[in-house]
Structure formats: C-alpha cells, structure tokens
Motif scaffolding. Sequence first.
Motif, PDB file in Angstrom:
ATOM      1  N   ARG A 102     -16.871 -37.273  -8.077  1.00  0.00           N
ATOM      2  CA  ARG A 102     -16.330 -36.277  -9.004  1.00  0.00           C
ATOM      3  C   ARG A 102     -14.810 -36.370  -8.999  1.00  0.00           C
ATOM      4  O   ARG A 102     -14.188 -36.412  -7.952  1.00  0.00           O
ATOM      5  N   ILE A 106     -13.407 -33.957 -16.014  1.00  0.00           N
ATOM      6  CA  ILE A 106     -14.829 -33.658 -15.798  1.00  0.00           C
ATOM      7  C   ILE A 106     -15.651 -34.889 -15.442  1.00  0.00           C
ATOM      8  O   ILE A 106     -16.870 -34.804 -15.358  1.00  0.00           O
ATOM      9  N   TYR A 107     -15.011 -36.037 -15.221  1.00  0.00           N
ATOM     10  CA  TYR A 107     -15.738 -37.262 -14.915  1.00  0.00           C
ATOM     11  C   TYR A 107     -16.442 -37.140 -13.566  1.00  0.00           C
ATOM     12  O   TYR A 107     -15.867 -36.662 -12.592  1.00  0.00           O
ATOM     13  N   SER A 128     -20.590 -38.015 -11.415  1.00  0.00           N
ATOM     14  CA  SER A 128     -21.965 -38.487 -11.476  1.00  0.00           C
ATOM     15  C   SER A 128     -22.929 -37.418 -11.985  1.00  0.00           C
ATOM     16  O   SER A 128     -24.100 -37.696 -12.175  1.00  0.00           O
ATOM     17  N   SER A 129     -22.441 -36.208 -12.216  1.00  0.00           N
ATOM     18  CA  SER A 129     -23.215 -35.127 -12.837  1.00  0.00           C
ATOM     19  C   SER A 129     -24.612 -34.929 -12.242  1.00  0.00           C
ATOM     20  O   SER A 129     -25.603 -34.875 -12.962  1.00  0.00           O
ATOM     21  N   GLY A 130     -24.694 -34.870 -10.944  1.00  0.00           N
ATOM     22  CA  GLY A 130     -25.969 -34.639 -10.291  1.00  0.00           C
ATOM     23  C   GLY A 130     -26.819 -35.880 -10.118  1.00  0.00           C
ATOM     24  O   GLY A 130     -27.846 -35.841  -9.459  1.00  0.00           O
ATOM     25  N   GLN A 131     -26.418 -36.990 -10.724  1.00  0.00           N
ATOM     26  CA  GLN A 131     -27.119 -38.250 -10.500  1.00  0.00           C
ATOM     27  C   GLN A 131     -26.548 -38.903  -9.250  1.00  0.00           C
ATOM     28  O   GLN A 131     -25.370 -38.773  -8.960  1.00  0.00           O
TER      29      GLN A 131
END
Length: 77
Positions: free
Chosen positions: A40, A45-46, A48-51
Amino acid sequence: MTTPLPVFAEPWPEGVTHRYLTHVGATVDVTGGGDRTGYRCTGCIYGSSGQYWHENVAHERAQAHAEKCLALPRPTQ
C-alpha cells in the motif's frame, strides 16, 4: 543541488516488513510474506486492495510504484 531524503525516526506501522521510498517522501509499505504479501502506498490509493501476491511479485510492484509516484505523504493527524 540534491534534496536530502527524509529521516524516518518513527517505527514502521505494525505488520510492515519492507518500505520503498517515493521521490517525494511517501512510502510503499509491504506486509505479510510468502504467498500472502500485500502492499500500500502512503501517498495515493495504489495498493494490492486486499489481494495477496507472492512475495517477489509484491516487492516488484511496490518498488516500481515507488519509483514513479509523486503523491505527497498523507498527514497522520
């Protein structure tokens, strides 16, 4: 003349295992390890977004983003 890099006197947030510094002082934080590694950016906002990714892929993506991100670090308060 070169701009000095910021000094990070505060400890890293809980769970952060690696940090990549952007050109303007934000960081891209890597968490986890192995096949459950995430990242993160603290400036934009870049992330892995939960991945989760294999550790090598996560580090490559985090470092590549840190090399080009120009978002300033978000205020802590």
